[in-house]
Scaffold this active site. Structure first.
Site, short mmCIF file in Angstrom:
data_model
loop_
_atom_site.label_atom_id
_atom_site.label_comp_id
_atom_site.label_asym_id
_atom_site.label_seq_id
_atom_site.Cartn_x
_atom_site.Cartn_y
_atom_site.Cartn_z
CE1 TYR A 1 15.90 57.69 45.32
CE2 TYR A 1 14.73 59.31 46.64
CZ TYR A 1 15.66 59.00 45.68
OH TYR A 1 16.36 60.00 45.06
CD GLU B 1 23.49 56.22 37.47
OE1 GLU B 1 22.96 57.35 37.35
OE2 GLU B 1 24.71 56.05 37.59
CB ILE C 1 10.95 55.75 33.95
CG1 ILE C 1 11.62 54.56 34.66
CG2 ILE C 1 9.57 55.36 33.43
CD1 ILE C 1 10.95 54.14 35.94
CE LYS D 1 19.44 66.76 45.18
NZ LYS D 1 19.19 65.34 45.29
CG PHE E 1 29.92 63.27 27.36
CD1 PHE E 1 29.47 63.33 26.05
CD2 PHE E 1 29.56 62.17 28.13
CE1 PHE E 1 28.69 62.32 25.52
CE2 PHE E 1 28.77 61.17 27.62
CZ PHE E 1 28.33 61.24 26.31
CG ASN F 1 20.34 55.26 40.71
OD1 ASN F 1 21.12 55.27 39.79
ND2 ASN F 1 19.68 56.35 41.11
#
Length: 183
Positions: free
Chosen positions: A92, A80, A83, A22, A110, A30
């Site tokens: 999931y 996390e 791929i 998002k 950051f 995860n």
């Protein structure tokens, strides 16, 4: 310091913080807390690269973050994995196997989301380039990916695999496997 390469993890994919796709446009898969909690204490937090497989599908390049994600000030450690493949839908509950072959860099904070995205894209480019090297490419066909559930099956002798014949040298194979009890 990672105990030894390759470093293998296997377990069900759970919903994460919802930021990868998002907010960042870089989806991640995860692992549950049970896997994260079993990571060796000497494993540095940071960004790693290697190979990933969802269920018994193809093996793809991956970049994984292990740690607390300083930009988001997480209070819980997470693993996390991004791929390097565009999937048609979320997965999931699927089993994710990752074979970590090398460390890229430590975790960093950051000043903006844009800086974070730029660094992640740099990490992805690093992984793509380095995974072409023979010492890393060879792990794409690691026996871990051909086993149905449990990754490494050890015969107790220096982590060598007993159920597969391979010329791949595996001096030490640390595997953390958590099976999804709902399946």
């Amino acid at each position: 310091m990672i105990p030894s390469y390759p470093f293998l993890l296997s377990g069900p994919v759970i919903k994460g913080f919802g930021r990868g796709s998002k907010q960042l446009g870089i989806p991640t898969a995860n692992y549950p807390d049970e896997i994260v909690e079993k990571l060796p204490a000497e494993l540095n937090s940071g960004i790693y690269f290697g190979w990933a497989q969802v269920d018994s599908g193809p093996v793809y390049c991956m970049v994984t973050s292990i740690g607390w994600n300083p930009y988001y000030k997480n209070t819980k450690k997470s693993v996390e994995t991004h791929i390097l493949h565009e999937f048609d839908s979320d997965f999931y509950g699927s089993n994710l196997k990752i074979c970590i072959v090398e460390y890229i860099r430590p975790e960093m904070d950051f000043n903006s989301v844009d800086e974070l995205i730029t660094m992640i894209k740099d990490d992805i480019a690093t992984a793509k380039e380095r995974l072409k090297q023979p010492q890393f490419e060879k792990y794409r066909t690691h026996p871990f990916f051909s086993q149905e559930k449990n990754g490494c099956e050890s015969n107790g002798k220096d982590g060598q695999h007993s159920s597969h014949t391979t010329k791949l040298p595996i001096a030490c194979c640390l595997t953390i496997v958590i099976e999804d009890e709902a399946k």
